[in-house]
Write a protein that holds these residues in place. Structure first.
Motif, PDB file in Angstrom:
ATOM      1  N   ASP A 111      42.449  -8.065  56.716  1.00  0.00           N
ATOM      2  CA  ASP A 111      41.080  -7.605  56.497  1.00  0.00           C
ATOM      3  C   ASP A 111      40.908  -6.906  55.145  1.00  0.00           C
ATOM      4  OD1 ASP A 111      42.672  -5.506  57.214  1.00  0.00           O
ATOM      5  OD2 ASP A 111      41.162  -4.496  58.448  1.00  0.00           O
ATOM      6  N   TRP A 112      41.984  -6.756  54.357  1.00  0.00           N
ATOM      7  CA  TRP A 112      41.857  -6.170  53.028  1.00  0.00           C
ATOM      8  C   TRP A 112      41.316  -7.224  52.075  1.00  0.00           C
ATOM      9  CZ3 TRP A 112      45.317  -1.744  51.124  1.00  0.00           C
ATOM     10  CH2 TRP A 112      45.549  -0.832  52.162  1.00  0.00           C
ATOM     11  N   ARG A 113      40.427  -6.816  51.200  1.00  0.00           N
ATOM     12  CA  ARG A 113      39.783  -7.747  50.282  1.00  0.00           C
ATOM     13  C   ARG A 113      39.807  -7.174  48.863  1.00  0.00           C
ATOM     14  NH1 ARG A 113      40.472 -10.316  54.068  1.00  0.00           N
ATOM     15  NH2 ARG A 113      39.024 -11.574  55.320  1.00  0.00           N
ATOM     16  N   GLU A 114      39.787  -8.059  47.884  1.00  0.00           N
ATOM     17  CA  GLU A 114      39.664  -7.637  46.487  1.00  0.00           C
ATOM     18  C   GLU A 114      38.250  -7.117  46.255  1.00  0.00           C
ATOM     19  OE1 GLU A 114      40.764 -10.889  44.011  1.00  0.00           O
ATOM     20  OE2 GLU A 114      42.911 -10.476  44.158  1.00  0.00           O
ATOM     21  N   THR A 115      38.175  -5.903  45.769  1.00  0.00           N
ATOM     22  CA  THR A 115      36.888  -5.228  45.598  1.00  0.00           C
ATOM     23  C   THR A 115      36.764  -4.730  44.166  1.00  0.00           C
ATOM     24  OG1 THR A 115      36.964  -4.507  47.905  1.00  0.00           O
ATOM     25  CG2 THR A 115      35.372  -3.422  46.470  1.00  0.00           C
ATOM     26  N   LEU A 116      35.616  -4.982  43.558  1.00  0.00           N
ATOM     27  CA  LEU A 116      35.354  -4.480  42.216  1.00  0.00           C
ATOM     28  C   LEU A 116      34.814  -3.061  42.304  1.00  0.00           C
ATOM     29  CD1 LEU A 116      33.785  -7.477  40.246  1.00  0.00           C
ATOM     30  CD2 LEU A 116      35.898  -6.273  39.733  1.00  0.00           C
ATOM     31  N   LEU A 117      35.434  -2.148  41.571  1.00  0.00           N
ATOM     32  CA  LEU A 117      35.000  -0.757  41.528  1.00  0.00           C
ATOM     33  C   LEU A 117      34.526  -0.469  40.103  1.00  0.00           C
ATOM     34  CD1 LEU A 117      37.868   0.930  43.591  1.00  0.00           C
ATOM     35  CD2 LEU A 117      35.626   0.165  44.381  1.00  0.00           C
ATOM     36  N   PHE A 118      33.235  -0.185  39.967  1.00  0.00           N
ATOM     37  CA  PHE A 118      32.630  -0.013  38.651  1.00  0.00           C
ATOM     38  C   PHE A 118      32.671   1.455  38.224  1.00  0.00           C
ATOM     39  CE2 PHE A 118      30.736  -3.774  40.555  1.00  0.00           C
ATOM     40  CZ  PHE A 118      30.862  -4.708  39.533  1.00  0.00           C
ATOM     41  N   ARG A 119      32.694   1.666  36.912  1.00  0.00           N
ATOM     42  CA  ARG A 119      32.657   2.980  36.266  1.00  0.00           C
ATOM     43  C   ARG A 119      33.714   3.930  36.841  1.00  0.00           C
ATOM     44  NH1 ARG A 119      27.497   1.375  36.920  1.00  0.00           N
ATOM     45  NH2 ARG A 119      27.287   2.575  38.852  1.00  0.00           N
ATOM     46  N   PRO A 120      34.987   3.540  36.811  1.00  0.00           N
ATOM     47  CA  PRO A 120      36.030   4.440  37.337  1.00  0.00           C
ATOM     48  C   PRO A 120      36.268   5.608  36.387  1.00  0.00           C
ATOM     49  CG  PRO A 120      37.033   2.509  36.340  1.00  0.00           C
ATOM     50  CD  PRO A 120      35.552   2.267  36.294  1.00  0.00           C
ATOM     51  N   VAL A 121      36.609   6.756  36.980  1.00  0.00           N
ATOM     52  CA  VAL A 121      36.920   7.970  36.223  1.00  0.00           C
ATOM     53  C   VAL A 121      38.241   8.517  36.747  1.00  0.00           C
ATOM     54  CG1 VAL A 121      36.205  10.317  35.648  1.00  0.00           C
ATOM     55  CG2 VAL A 121      34.489   8.500  35.843  1.00  0.00           C
ATOM     56  N   ALA A 122      39.208   8.702  35.861  1.00  0.00           N
ATOM     57  CA  ALA A 122      40.528   9.187  36.261  1.00  0.00           C
ATOM     58  C   ALA A 122      40.451  10.680  36.563  1.00  0.00           C
ATOM     59  CB  ALA A 122      41.545   8.915  35.155  1.00  0.00           C
ATOM     60  N   THR A 123      40.954  11.069  37.739  1.00  0.00           N
ATOM     61  CA  THR A 123      41.052  12.486  38.105  1.00  0.00           C
ATOM     62  C   THR A 123      42.448  13.028  37.837  1.00  0.00           C
ATOM     63  OG1 THR A 123      41.557  11.869  40.391  1.00  0.00           O
ATOM     64  CG2 THR A 123      39.241  12.255  39.826  1.00  0.00           C
ATOM     65  N   SER A 124      43.413  12.150  37.683  1.00  0.00           N
ATOM     66  CA  SER A 124      44.771  12.520  37.274  1.00  0.00           C
ATOM     67  C   SER A 124      45.387  11.277  36.643  1.00  0.00           C
ATOM     68  CB  SER A 124      45.597  13.032  38.462  1.00  0.00           C
ATOM     69  OG  SER A 124      45.745  12.006  39.422  1.00  0.00           O
ATOM     70  N   SER A 125      46.683  11.290  36.414  1.00  0.00           N
ATOM     71  CA  SER A 125      47.300  10.213  35.641  1.00  0.00           C
ATOM     72  C   SER A 125      47.341   8.886  36.394  1.00  0.00           C
ATOM     73  CB  SER A 125      48.722  10.607  35.247  1.00  0.00           C
ATOM     74  OG  SER A 125      49.560  10.646  36.386  1.00  0.00           O
ATOM     75  N   ALA A 126      47.242   8.882  37.736  1.00  0.00           N
ATOM     76  CA  ALA A 126      47.309   7.633  38.491  1.00  0.00           C
ATOM     77  C   ALA A 126      46.330   7.613  39.653  1.00  0.00           C
ATOM     78  CB  ALA A 126      48.733   7.395  39.012  1.00  0.00           C
ATOM     79  N   VAL A 127      45.294   8.460  39.602  1.00  0.00           N
ATOM     80  CA  VAL A 127      44.266   8.512  40.641  1.00  0.00           C
ATOM     81  C   VAL A 127      42.910   8.473  39.950  1.00  0.00           C
ATOM     82  CG1 VAL A 127      43.302   9.812  42.587  1.00  0.00           C
ATOM     83  CG2 VAL A 127      45.768   9.875  42.147  1.00  0.00           C
ATOM     84  N   PHE A 128      41.978   7.703  40.530  1.00  0.00           N
ATOM     85  CA  PHE A 128      40.641   7.614  39.957  1.00  0.00           C
ATOM     86  C   PHE A 128      39.610   7.587  41.077  1.00  0.00           C
ATOM     87  CE2 PHE A 128      41.764   3.244  40.799  1.00  0.00           C
ATOM     88  CZ  PHE A 128      40.592   2.641  41.234  1.00  0.00           C
ATOM     89  N   GLU A 129      38.390   7.861  40.685  1.00  0.00           N
ATOM     90  CA  GLU A 129      37.251   7.797  41.606  1.00  0.00           C
ATOM     91  C   GLU A 129      36.241   6.800  41.063  1.00  0.00           C
ATOM     92  OE1 GLU A 129      35.679  11.704  41.972  1.00  0.00           O
ATOM     93  OE2 GLU A 129      37.339  12.454  43.214  1.00  0.00           O
TER      94      GLU A 129
END
Length: 236
Positions: A111-129
């Motif tokens: 049930d996992w699907r490829e999803t486009l996430l627009f305008r990402p902002v990094a909160t640390s070196s390997a995590v983004f929102e």
């Protein structure tokens, strides 16, 4: 008084002309004897005005054929082997790490699907929102923004620099991540790509994240350490 012309001089001109013509004919006849003979004609012989056709078809050698000689059959031909005397052994280990085959990718839930996430902002070196979701890059170990690193007895804020490097590389471009259907309420670790570039491979190989112990980026971290990239190098 004018002098009279001799009576016999006008008759000498025709006689001399005839002698010159006779001498020229004799020279032409004699010169034919010294000329080389004419070459033979290269045109095929004709028979009653018709061309003789050239023979067609393959030309066979009429000489008797002989079998090829056999030389050193005991050295060239392999000797017969007894299958019962053979023994299967284990393959030798690879000569280096480059010869190792890659580990198969971990199968993801259906049930996992490829999803486009627009305008990402990094909160640390390997995590983004992005789009209300918090995603950590799988296979990596995050560098906390408050962490400091030392290089040649010199301390510097490597955590903040790693987060800034991740944001500068993203530049707000959309990431494609493999996500489950509902991840709005909690953070999740997922693999992501930016275009055709694996995000985790870029972070670890540039020294802005570390490889997870069970991840696939162990060699990338070793390369970054040897090259003193990112947090493993001098202050940036």
């Amino acid at each position: 008084m004018s002098q009279a012309k001799p009576p016999g001089r006008p008759r000498l001109a025709p006689v001399l002309g005839g002698l010159g013509l006779l001498a020229g004919m004799l020279l032409i006849a004699e010169s034919a004897r010294w000329l080389p003979p004419e070459p033979l004609s290269s045109t095929p012989a004709q028979n009653d005005g018709e061309m003789t056709p050239a023979p067609q078809g393959p030309i066979h050698d009429a000489r008797p054929s002989q079998p090829a000689r056999r030389i050193a059959e005991d050295l060239i031909a392999p000797p017969p082997l007894d299958p019962s005397g053979t023994q299967r052994i284990e393959p030798r280990p690879p000569l280096g790490e480059l010869g190792l085959a890659q580990w198969p990718k971990t199968p993801m839930p259906q049930d996992w699907r490829e999803t486009l996430l627009f305008r990402p902002v990094a909160t640390s070196s390997a995590v983004f929102e992005a789009m209300g979701r918090t995603v950590a890059i799988s296979g990596t170990v995050d560098i906390d923004p408050g962490r400091t690193c030392s290089f040649d007895n010199s301390a510097w804020p490597c955590g903040q620099r790693a987060r800034a490097a991740f944001n500068a590389w993203l530049r707000g471009r959309a990431l494609k991540c493999l996500l489950p259907p509902d991840v709005d309420r909690f953070a999740i670790a997922a693999p992501c790509v930016l275009g055709k570039q694996d995000v985790g491979a870029w972070l670890v190989s540039n020294g802005w994240a570390m490889a997870a112990p069970t991840g696939i980026y162990g060699k990338a971290e070793a390369v970054a350490r040897d090259a003193r990239m990112g947090i493993f190098g001098p202050p940036q």
